[in-house]
Design an enzyme around this catalytic site. Structure first.
Site, PDB file in Angstrom:
ATOM      1  N   ASP A   9       0.664  -1.137   0.045  1.00  0.00           N
ATOM      2  CA  ASP A   9       0.357  -0.149  -0.231  1.00  0.00           C
ATOM      3  C   ASP A   9       0.812   0.919   0.353  1.00  0.00           C
ATOM      4  OD1 ASP A   9      -2.144   1.911   0.283  1.00  0.00           O
ATOM      5  OD2 ASP A   9      -1.350   1.839   2.487  1.00  0.00           O
ATOM      6  N   ASP A  67      -6.312  -2.025   3.152  1.00  0.00           N
ATOM      7  CA  ASP A  67      -5.429  -3.733   2.499  1.00  0.00           C
ATOM      8  C   ASP A  67      -5.683  -4.461   3.154  1.00  0.00           C
ATOM      9  OD1 ASP A  67      -4.226  -0.898   1.229  1.00  0.00           O
ATOM     10  OD2 ASP A  67      -3.639  -0.697   3.389  1.00  0.00           O
TER      11      ASP A  67
END
Lengths: 1126, 370
Positions: A415, A826
């Site tokens: 991420d 995520d």
């Protein structure tokens, strides 16, 4: 007739849960609704008892045994044990029963102890006191006696005993603050709201007088979702319905803070139905590549085992065809045996051979592997280098099953925000209609005067500009969900607002918002507080402006924007919206779009996070219509999400663009260094972000994911609009392939970076519409990706992140993937990837909670992969190979012996040796090896990430390596057996002429076996700490002492004394010593030669690194170097 | 397949409950890990690496040690004198042919045969006389376990109630067999005697010692008669002899210290051999004095009381005379093996030296370039 009847019954039975699924109705205070209001359907709910324990006192033994024998390995050993009990087998049932008993007992004790702890914890929780309002009085009861519908009073710092709907709070505005630290790890305070109609209740009597029902959905584990409705019945009136959402629901496990007391109903869920309990259900099990290879090897060994047994059975019957061999005069069968049918006899023989050779699949391997993983994972949590002082936390291990997978990672999906970057936002500038405002830094704690702090780059005067500027600043002050905290001890994001007054802080779940509100303050507009649904702003002229907050259209990651509807003091209805440019621009109808867009793009290129701000004025009727849409959607019990989304979509339209903001998010410390190391280690790093392309690309350059030399391939919406997706893909593919063929082997000279956005990705992944060539795009896309060292995926929805991971996982090489992230968005990819790593970030704890490993910072990824992962992999690889090797060495001589004892299943070794070989003689050295081995020093591993490539693709557990170990085992076994055979061949080797028997023969083989196998491990050990010395030499010593003891006494409980004095008699013979030394040397020789030759001829990078450290030790033959020779 | 189902940590999914009074887990957080060498994996360690350079000396040393040992062993083994004679009587020409043909367990008159042989060399020191059997599976599982160690250790209960393992040699005519089991039942019962032919023509019997042939520990600890004080005949009252035996166990020898279960011939037989071709110590011919060799050069006769049938399973019977050195009987294998391994090590040392010489440079340059 009967059939139909049964079917109907069955149907009724099966369909009954359906009736319950949609919603449940709760009667507050157990008061039935007024007659006629609704049909009274009594529902039964579980009580508030938490049962985390698995067993009770009575069912522990049967249930635990059942659980344990459900594992196939245990079951296999149980079957072997039973076979030994039933038929006449060569080895006593003790040999397999004792290890099995040991394993089962240890596991049962461990589980029993854990369960006892859980019982204790359950008990203390279930019996903890709770205040319940009954008949207008507060009564104290125990937690487990709570029922759905009870009204509970909770005081400050108490934990909620179940999921509650907040009725009223001691705070006048009907809010209460809650920390969910023990639930999801977020220590920041969250605000919950009371039901408006009941928030005025102050006393027990008032609360008790409430007559209402709650309808809500059935329990579900999502902590952040709740849909319900409360119907309040007042005398002779229609019931008033109010919506209930997650903001009204206090969760079990959370703690009340900063609020004296609250009243709440045990509204929704009690006991095992609370969201906390539902949330602790186990996640899906991930399995490591090592485990898969281990299973494959096991199957091979099982096959070997069966074929050995079959071969021996067949040979046995061929050999004893003549009755003089079958039953010579000196060795008759019993009458019973003689009468048995030959088929049964053959089958029994087969089973007996199976039992004799079953040790080739050792019980202890599973135990050792489990222990290695469990104990080994402590080294991660103990690692000081991965401890973050700022957070006060080190790495966490949530599953130890995947330790070795850390050494096998090929793809890293990361991420961006909060992972690569700090997620510590700083307001940089804003731009209103193309005019840029930059707040100056705070100097010496003094805020510079408002006027001078604004730097106007393009100052074109005009009322229009002025109006937009005012609106813009107000929009940013109003359109957010920031809270103001007047306390110092609040964790999380805190900034002082006023120097003189009691300190207060802005708190929000999103750091961007805090940065924006703070930025506004520095530009002269201070958001003060939200009081009684009025937002107060201190404007540039130190006047307080009040806006009535009517609606908040919350942010979500699909819409990527949020809005508020406020009513200004002049009575205007205003809707302010802020969000990502891509979600604002299409909805804008006027404003200086071009200027703003230019500025946004410029900022994005510099790596800043940009947001656009827009507004629209609502007329009274428009407002009413919007209200109508929203309430309708909010009241819905089903599909509330979709309906809300639809309502938002209708309302958030026809904006006037005001401007844009830019916030900087700095790169995390050593992010670039870490990415570079990962690249060198042969991993492909993909950045998956929701940010826009320019921002993300800038971050990628800064973090050295893309270098100057990287050729960027773009696969974005912009490009696919010009050409068809098909053409773009094929063109990119051609570029990549041409480049590769030109550069030949040296791929490094030019590497590719791919940028793809969410829209294009979904187009690529979409099942082909034309039908033909389905999956083609996917393949081409994967082909392109394979040739790119770095990929950036921007504009990703959370689910798309998981999709990408899944796509790569399923590609034909089946690479090992790792996902790392810090936020709730995520979680999906963390769960999807082979290894999921969570960063303990600022956006809460969800990622860390759902991950397999949690680390404080991105930079720690380097150590956890390159050092810990590498170590764990080589350790477990050696562990697995060695275990198979030592059992081949152990069992193969037995197999050979069958050829010399008439295939009679005579064991070569004594029962004690058979039993203890795997449990105690050879188990500890390998376990300790697999815990502390370091073939290369930690510093070297960190310094040279390329060493990681040496173990890529499960290289130590591939078939050739496995074959080598097995062959080595067979070779050693042959040496042991025939060495002893030729020594015993028709001669004596004592100096007094006395002869040795078969047990001495077996003991000699066994002694050579134990020493060889242990010394083989010693040869493989590269890191001799005192632990290794202690356990390797210690276990050899233990073997000798044990043997002396075992043969030294007539054991009264044994019905045979076959080992009496055998070991000592053997040691008293000189040739026995000489042959033991000889056989050990010969057995170890091939492995030493192989090692030395491999190292000299074609050393791996790891081997070079090893020598590099100890180069000075290798000086002996340097003078012999011939300078001409190469 | 197995490991995939096996998972000791099925506890993962369980709720780690912490009381309402506050999570202890939260308190545990924030604690800095200890900086100990063990926890940080920084224990001091010796890090040996097997390179050609380090292994070379080891190979040469092994070679240098093993070859002399091997030569020593080989020479010792060659100096041992061994004489072997097969008296099975398979051939028509063999003196024992008749005996081997008309053998039956129940024959009242023992069959005897005598085989002349010649020793080319004198045998010095103690000479050991073995009998050897071939194709006799003493290591067969059914056979090996067919004994009762408690009975042999003098346990009175086991004497009258032999273990089940002894089946079908546990009871005979409803009486317990002592000693029970297939091993005891099939005890070797040929009698071997040697006569020396003096140069002047007289036959002198060679004195044979029948003690000292069993392990000391077996004779004194593992094997015991049922009652030490009582008359042996009385002690074995109520039991019967093994089916194939001529005499009961308490009539094995006239010497009370070599009778019953502690008869050394019996003990030797009870130690089952490892391989189907084996020899067992039968008698010891002790050295008389230093002047005369124990067995002189010359002609001898082996007198056999032929009782033991082996032809049904193609067995062979042998008599072996052997001298013994410190390393036991004649066994060239160990010496040859030592010499071979030593030479191989030495040879490998040379090969490695060459390799090291060739590749060492390359490695080094590779390292330097790094």
């Amino acid at each position: 007739g009967v059939c139909a009847y049964v079917r109907t019954l069955l149907f009724l039975y099966l369909s009954r849960p359906e009736i319950w699924v949609d919603s449940r109705t709760i009667y507050i205070g157990h008061k039935e609704p007024p007659p006629g209001a609704e049909a009274y359907i009594p529902q039964r709910f579980p009580d508030n008892r938490i049962v985390s324990s698995k067993y009770t006192f009575w069912n522990f033994i049967p249930k635990n045994l059942f659980e344990q024998f459900r594992r196939i390995a245990n079951f296999y050993f149980l079957v072997i044990f039973l076979v030994q009990l039933i038929i006449d087998t060569p080895t006593s049932p003790v040999t397999s029963g004792l290890p099995l008993f040991f394993v089962i007992t240890v596991t049962a004790i461990k589980q029993g102890y854990e369960d006892w702890l859980r019982h204790k914890a359950d008990c203390s929780i279930n019996e903890c006191p709770v205040d319940v309002v009954q008949r207008g009085k507060v009564v104290r009861t125990q937690s487990h006696k709570l029922r759905v519908g009870d009204i509970v009073m909770v005081r400050e710092d108490e934990t909620f005993p179940c999921d509650l709907i907040l009725l009223s709070s001691s705070r006048p505005d009907g809010t209460c603050y809650v920390t969910t630290a023990s639930l999801d790890g977020e220590s920041s305070h969250k605000t919950y709201y009371a039901v408006p109609d009941t928030m005025a209740f102050r006393t027990e009597q008032e609360v008790d007088s409430l007559h209402a029902t709650i309808e809500c959905e059935q329990p579900q584990p999502d902590l952040y979702k709740f849909v319900g409705r409360i119907n309040i019945y007042k005398d002779r009136e229609e019931p008033v319905a109010r919506t209930l959402g997650a903001e009204n629901l206090l969760l079990r496990g959370a703690t009340l803070k900063n609020t004296q007391y609250i009243y709440g109903t045990v509204a929704v869920y009690t006991g095992m139905e609370t969201k906390m309990a539902l949330n602790y259900q186990s996640k899906s099990q991930k399995r490591s590549a090592v485990e898969k290879s281990m299973n494959a090897f096991l199957i091979v060994y099982l096959f070997i085992l069966i074929s050995k047994a079959v071969i021996n059975t067949v040979l046995k019957y061929a050999w004893q065809w003549s009755p003089d061999r079958d039953e010579p005069w000196y060795n008759h069968r019993t009458e019973n045996e003689r009468q048995r049918h030959v088929v049964i006899r053959a089958f029994t023989d087969f089973l007996a051979f199976m039992v004799l050779f079953n040790y080739i699949i050792p019980v202890s391997m599973y135990v050792t592997v489990e222990m290695q993983k469990f104990l080994g994972s402590y080294f991660i949590t103990w690692d000081e280098e991965m401890f973050d002082d700022e957070l006060g936390e080190g790495a966490q291990v949530n599953t130890s099953d995947l330790n070795e997978e850390l050494g096998q990672v090929e793809y890293v999906f990361t991420d961006k925000t909060g992972t690569l970057t700090e997620n510590n936002m700083e307001f940089i500038e804003c731009c209103v209609d193309g005019n840029v405002y930059i707040p100056h830094a705070i100097c010496n704690g003094q805020i510079l005067s408002a006027a001078s702090s604004i730097d106007m780059i393009d100052s074109s005067p005009g009322g229009y500009r002025r109006e937009h500027e005012d609106l813009f600043f107000r929009a940013l002050c109003l359109c957010h969900t920031v809270q103001v905290k007047e306390e110092e001890t609040v964790d999380g994001i805190k900034r002082g607002i006023h120097q003189g007054r009691p300190t207060s802080f802005y708190i929000s779940s999103s750091p961007d918002e805090v940065a924006l509100v703070e930025g506004m303050k520095r530009l002269g507009y201070t958001y003060l507080r939200l009081k009684d649904s009025y937002m107060e702003i201190l404007n540039k002229d130190d006047e307080i402006e009040r806006f009535q907050l009517l609606h908040v259209l919350n942010f979500d990651s699909v819409r990527r924007r949020m809005s508020v509807i406020v009513k200004s003091s002049s009575g205007d209805y205003l809707l302010f919206c802020k969000g990502a440019d891509s979600s604002i621009f299409p909805r804008v109808v006027s404003g200086k779009v071009e200027q703003v867009r230019a500025r946004v793009e410029q900022n994005a290129v510099e790596g800043l996070r940009t947001l656009c701000v827009a507004y629209k004025k609502l007329s009274e009727s428009e407002y009413q219509e919007a209200c109508h849409h929203l309430t309708e959607a909010k009241l819905a019990l089903q599909d509330r999400e979709q309906r809300l989304a639809h309502a938002y979509d209708i309302i958030e339209r026809e904006f006037v663009l005001l401007g844009a903001t830019a916030v900087e998010d700095r790169l995390q410390e050593k992010a670039a260094d870490t990415i570079e190391s990962l690249h060198k280690a042969g991993m492909k790093v993909w950045v998956l972000t929701g940010d826009k392309m320019e921002t993300a690309a800038a971050t990628c350059y800064a973090s050295k994911l893309f270098r100057r030399s990287t050729q960027i391939l773009e696969l974005t919406k912009k490009r696919t609009e010009e050409q068809s997706l098909h053409d773009v893909l094929f063109e990119l593919n051609r570029t990549v392939i041409r480049q590769r063929s030109m550069s030949g082997l040296s791929v490094d000279c030019l590497d590719f970076g791919l940028i793809i956005d969410g829209a294009t990705l979904s187009a690529v992944l979409k099942p082909n519409q034309e039908g033909a060539g389905n999956g083609n795009y996917r393949e081409i896309f994967l082909e392109i990706c394979r040739n790119c060292s770095a990929v950036l995926c921007c504009r990703m929805a959370p689910l798309q992140k998981a999709q990408i991971v899944k796509l790569i996982k399923a590609s034909k090489e089946h690479p090992i993937t790792l996902a790392i992230g810090d936020g709730a968005n995520d979680v999906s990819m963390i769960l999807e990837a082979h290894v999921g790593i969570g960063i303990m970030g600022k956006e809460g704890r969800q990622a860390a909670r759902n991950s397999d490993y949690a680390i404080p910072k991105f930079k720690h990824l380097k150590k956890i992969l390159l050092v810990h992962g590498h170590y764990y992999y080589i350790r477990i690889a050696e562990l697995v190979q060695y275990f198979f090797y030592k059992n081949v060495c152990f069992i193969f001589p037995q197999f050979l012996y069958q050829f010399f004892c008439g295939f009679s299943q005579q064991p070569l070794y004594d029962t004690a040796y058979l039993t203890l070989y795997n449990i105690s003689f050879t188990s500890l050295p390998i376990l300790l090896y697999s815990l502390v081995e370091q073939h290369v020093s930690m510093e070297t591993l960190k310094r040279e990430p390329t060493l990681y490539r040496d173990i890529a693709k499960n290289s130590l557990l591939r078939w050739p390596v496995f074959l080598y170990w097995t062959c080595l085992g067979v070779f050693d076994a042959v040496i042991f057996f025939f060495g002893a055979y030729f020594l015993f061949d028709n001669t004596t080797f004592t100096s007094n002429g006395q002869m040795f028997g078969n047990w001495t023969f077996g003991t000699l083989v066994f002694t050579v076996l134990v020493f060889t196998v242990t010394l083989k491990l010693a040869l493989d050990t590269h890191h001799w700490t005192w632990i290794n010395h202690f356990f390797i030499w210690g276990s050899l010593l233990f073997y000798v002492i044990f043997s002396l003891l075992w043969g030294g006494i007539i054991w009264p409980f044994l019905n045979y004394q076959r080992m009496y004095y055998v070991f000592m008699q053997m040691l008293s013979s000189g040739p026995a010593w000489l042959s033991i030394i000889l056989l050990i040397t010969v057995s170890l020789l091939p492995d030493v030669i192989k090692k030395v030759l491999c190292r000299s001829m074609c050393p791996t990078a790891t081997e070079r690194a090893q020598v590099g450290v100890g180069e000075t030790a290798d000086f002996t033959f340097q003078p012999l170097y011939d300078p001409i020779d190469e | 397949m197995m490991a995939s189902v096996y998972n000791a940590k099925d506890e993962d999914g369980h709720i780690s409950v912490s009381g309402p009074s506050g999570g202890s887990a939260a308190a545990m957080r924030g604690k800095r890990p200890e900086n100990t060498a063990f926890k940080q994996q920084r224990l001091p360690a010796w890090q040996p690496i097997l390179t050609a350079g380090t292994v070379l000396p080891a190979f040469f040393i092994i070679g240098l040690i093993f070859i002399p040992i091997g030569i020593g062993l080989y020479v010792t083994s060659n100096n041992i004198k061994e004489f072997e004679i097969d008296y099975t009587g398979v051939d028509m020409s063999s003196p024992c042919f008749n005996c081997s043909q008309n053998l039956s367990w129940n024959s009242s008159r023992p069959c005897t045969c005598s085989i002349p042989f010649h020793l080319d060399q004198p045998y010095e020191n103690n000479v050991f006389m073995y009998y050897g059997l071939s194709n006799f599976y003493q290591n067969h599982r059914r056979y090996v376990k067919s004994r009762d160690d408690s009975q042999l250790n003098g346990d009175l209960d086991a004497l009258t109630k032999p273990s089940k393992e002894c089946e079908p040699y546990a009871y005979h005519e409803n009486k317990p067999i002592a000693p029970c089991g297939a091993i005891a039942n099939s005890m070797f019962n040929d009698t071997l005697e040697i006569f020396y032919h003096d140069p002047n023509g007289t036959r002198v019997p060679v004195p044979l010692t029948s003690t000292g042939i069993a392990w000391w520990a077996d004779k004194h600890v593992k094997f015991r008669n049922p009652s030490e004080n009582l008359n042996l005949t009385a002690a074995f009252q109520g039991t019967t002899k093994p089916v194939n035996w001529r005499r009961p166990v308490y009539e094995m020898d006239s010497d009370p210290h070599n009778n019953g279960f502690i008869n050394e011939d019996f003990i030797v037989w009870m130690r089952t051999a490892a391989l189907p071709t084996f020899r067992k110590l039968y008698r010891i011919i002790s050295k008389k004095d230093n002047m005369v060799p124990t067995l002189q050069r010359g002609n001898y006769t082996l007198e056999v009381v032929y009782n033991y049938p082996v032809r049904s399973f193609d067995g062979r019977k042998r008599m072996i005379l052997s001298t013994i050195s410190w390393m036991g009987g004649k066994n060239p294998f160990l010496g040859i093996a030592y010499i071979t391994v030593g030479s191989v090590c030495f040879f490998l040392g040379v090969v490695l030296l060459i390799i090291h010489h060739k590749y060492g440079n390359r490695n080094n340059s590779a390292n330097n370039s790094n």
